[in-house]
Design an enzyme around this catalytic site. Structure first.
Site, PDB file in Angstrom:
ATOM      1  N   CYS A  86      -7.783 -26.794  51.714  1.00  0.00           N
ATOM      2  CA  CYS A  86      -7.578 -26.884  53.029  1.00  0.00           C
ATOM      3  C   CYS A  86      -6.934 -26.134  53.838  1.00  0.00           C
ATOM      4  O   CYS A  86      -6.897 -25.157  53.694  1.00  0.00           O
ATOM      5  CB  CYS A  86      -7.992 -28.818  52.397  1.00  0.00           C
ATOM      6  SG  CYS A  86      -7.749 -29.220  53.738  1.00  0.00           S
ATOM      7  N   HIS A 194     -12.077 -29.976  48.902  1.00  0.00           N
ATOM      8  CA  HIS A 194     -10.886 -30.403  47.467  1.00  0.00           C
ATOM      9  C   HIS A 194     -11.305 -30.214  46.061  1.00  0.00           C
ATOM     10  O   HIS A 194     -10.964 -31.713  45.293  1.00  0.00           O
ATOM     11  CB  HIS A 194     -10.240 -31.817  48.233  1.00  0.00           C
ATOM     12  CG  HIS A 194      -9.093 -31.521  48.991  1.00  0.00           C
ATOM     13  ND1 HIS A 194      -7.661 -31.521  49.305  1.00  0.00           N
ATOM     14  CD2 HIS A 194      -9.960 -32.024  50.388  1.00  0.00           C
ATOM     15  CE1 HIS A 194      -7.447 -31.122  50.842  1.00  0.00           C
ATOM     16  NE2 HIS A 194      -8.090 -31.660  51.626  1.00  0.00           N
ATOM     17  N   GLU A 196      -9.599 -30.024  43.686  1.00  0.00           N
ATOM     18  CA  GLU A 196      -8.680 -31.110  43.134  1.00  0.00           C
ATOM     19  C   GLU A 196      -8.968 -32.257  42.591  1.00  0.00           C
ATOM     20  O   GLU A 196      -8.318 -33.370  42.178  1.00  0.00           O
ATOM     21  CB  GLU A 196      -6.975 -30.502  43.411  1.00  0.00           C
ATOM     22  CG  GLU A 196      -6.863 -31.183  44.613  1.00  0.00           C
ATOM     23  CD  GLU A 196      -7.059 -31.002  45.855  1.00  0.00           C
ATOM     24  OE1 GLU A 196      -6.994 -30.642  47.095  1.00  0.00           O
ATOM     25  OE2 GLU A 196      -8.363 -29.709  45.851  1.00  0.00           O
TER      26      GLU A 196
END
Length: 227
Positions: A86, A194, A196
């Site tokens: 991002c 994302h 994560e």
């Protein structure tokens, strides 16, 4: 393996990155403030999402001048894995480590939802644990995720197999549905979604964990098996 999560003023996904590495991958990880000039002790560098420096001027435009980014440049030249997610992707582009630019979403709105990605290249150090053309569910949260590059750059990305991920249904207008790319050397990955945030089934899915498992596998094969 030891990871560094670079923290800029305005980063807000650093905790998610830290959790993914420490709690899910089981590896050593440090938060590293943006003024750090030496990253030699780390095997991989992670640039998290957020709004570094408030996204003033352009997303990532100020962060590129941080002391830590000079060290990130050095780490990239050494072949260490660099992952920017991002805002981290935006910083990598602004720093010249990846080609292209990230613009305002086509609909001019901030978007926060889970999207489907297709794994275009599973031969990188970030995607080796996926199957080619595998479709995975990964969250997005961005207002400036519209990837753009000129025709010559797009041709080069395609010819060099540098497109790691594409959107199944393009949410932001990115050219050629691009969601993530690697550099020519293959050790720098930038992606808007994302991974994560998708490392634990309790959080809604774990299909992003393979990005980090791929990094670890590559490192072990290079530095442990051959030791």
């Amino acid at each position: 393996m030891k990871f560094a999560v670079i923290v800029f003023p305005g980063s807000n996904c650093d905790v998610d990155m830290f959790h993914a590495i420490k709690d899910e991958l089981g590896e050593e990880v440090d938060y590293v403030w943006h003024d750090r000039e030496n990253l030699d002790e780390y095997d991989a560098i992670l640039l998290p999402g957020g709004f570094s420096y408030g996204d003033y001027l352009r997303c990532g435009a100020i962060s590129r001048f941080a002391n830590a980014m000079k060290a990130v440049q050095k780490a990239a030249e050494q072949g260490k894995p660099i992952l920017g997610v991002c805002n981290g992707f935006q910083i990598l582009v602004e720093s010249g480590l990846l080609p292209g630019a990230l613009m305002r979403n086509e609909n001019l709105k901030f978007m926060c939802r889970t999207v489907q990605l297709r794994v275009e290249n599973n031969e990188t150090m970030f995607t080796s644990q996926y199957e080619k053309n595998e479709v995975i569910n990964i969250p997005i949260a961005h207002g400036e995720g519209n990837y753009y590059c000129d025709e010559a750059t797009l041709k080069q990305l395609e010819e060099n197999n540098q497109i790691a991920f594409r959107y199944v249904e393009n949410p932001n207008g990115s050219v050629s549905d691009i969601a993530g790319i690697v550099n020519e050397k293959g050790n720098v990955l930038g992606m808007m979604p994302h991974p994560e945030r998708a490392v634990d089934e309790l959080l809604g899915g774990a299909e992003g964990l393979k990005v980090f498992q791929s990094i670890l596998k590559q490192w072990r094969e290079t530095y442990v098996v051959n030791a």
